[in-house]
Design an enzyme around this catalytic site. Structure first.
Site, PDB file in Angstrom:
ATOM      1  CE1 TYR A  67      -4.499   1.892   0.812  1.00 63.76           C
ATOM      2  CE2 TYR A  67      -2.554   3.316   2.096  1.00 63.76           C
ATOM      3  CZ  TYR A  67      -3.812   2.863   1.623  1.00 63.76           C
ATOM      4  OH  TYR A  67      -4.954   4.585   1.557  1.00 63.76           O
TER       5      TYR A  67
ATOM      6  CE  LYS B 276      -3.434   4.605  -1.590  1.00 67.58           C
ATOM      7  NZ  LYS B 276      -4.930   5.626  -2.554  1.00 67.58           N
TER       8      LYS B 276
END
Length: 250
Positions: free
Chosen positions: A151, A155
């Protein structure tokens, strides 16, 4: 903005739903896109009941043909989109040594591949109209977060993606910016609390204590920022990452 059409991915609930609803209140017509078209019904109803126009779109953002079909349908039924908000996201949290290749790929496919495919499908309309707004959802996790190597990487990638879009599309009147939320009350943060074995209320209280403004964020906090970035007044803001986290970092 009444002539503008937006598409917001991951808009069935949470941050995406709040952004879609706010953009509709700002006067845009909104394509409410999520994996399951039926799941978009509440967001579409909220928009239409308030006097706005919205269309539910079912699409897998990681699938090229699915994205192309959704954007084509949006163009036919509401108009050519010149605003895209790449909000779709999933969590597959784990420590590196426990993380499977499937968990890595799933997160990369939804966040990065999905943003690429949807933006690429919409940009031609932006270039034709010499106007566009791209808003990508990053996260404070882009700076690193335990148990989120996939993640966090995705991002951080969204930030580089955003800055490159700003360079490439600026001459066509298109801006590209990213929002990096801190702790926002959503189903995803509730799932994180469950993963670490903490009650959600306790989880929120502990988070608020670490945030300078002493509260956790709400989806509407992100929607306000997206509203500004999409507005005519934000035409000289591009290639930026705005941390909406109650402080320098939430």
């Amino acid at each position: 903005m009444a002539e503008r059409i937006a598409v917001v991915s991951g808009a069935a609930r949470g941050i995406g739903a709040a952004i879609a609803t706010r953009l509709a209140a700002d006067g845009l017509r909104v394509g409410v896109l999520d994996l399951d078209e039926k799941a978009c019904a509440d967001t579409v109803s909220a928009i239409t009941e308030a006097g706005g126009q919205a269309l539910a779109l079912g699409a897998d953002v990681s699938d090229e043909a699915s994205v192309a079909a959704a954007v084509e349908r949006l163009e036919q039924e509401l108009g050519a989109p010149t605003v895209v908000v790449n909000n779709a996201g999933i969590l597959r949290d784990n420590l590196l040594f426990k993380m499977s290749v499937d968990d890595w790929d799933a997160v990369m496919n939804v966040h990065l591949r999905g943003a690429f495919l949807l933006t690429r499908a919409v940009q031609k309309y932006m270039v034709e109209q010499k106007w566009g707004r791209i808003v990508n959802m990053s996260s404070t996790s882009a700076q690193g977060n335990r148990g989120q190597v996939n993640y966090s990487a995705a991002k951080a990638g969204m930030q580089g993606f955003t800055k490159t879009l700003a360079f490439e599309l600026g001459k066509f009147g298109v801006t590209a910016n990213a929002i990096a939320p801190g702790f926002i009350v959503t189903d995803m943060t509730a799932a994180t609390a469950a993963r670490v074995g903490v009650g959600f209320e306790e989880f929120k209280k502990a988070a608020a204590a670490e945030i300078p403004v002493q509260r956790v964020g709400q989806p509407e906090d992100i929607a306000h920022t997206a509203s500004f970035l999409v507005s005519e007044g934000a035409g000289f803001v591009s290639g930026q990452v705005i941390y909406v986290a109650g402080g320098p970092r939430g």
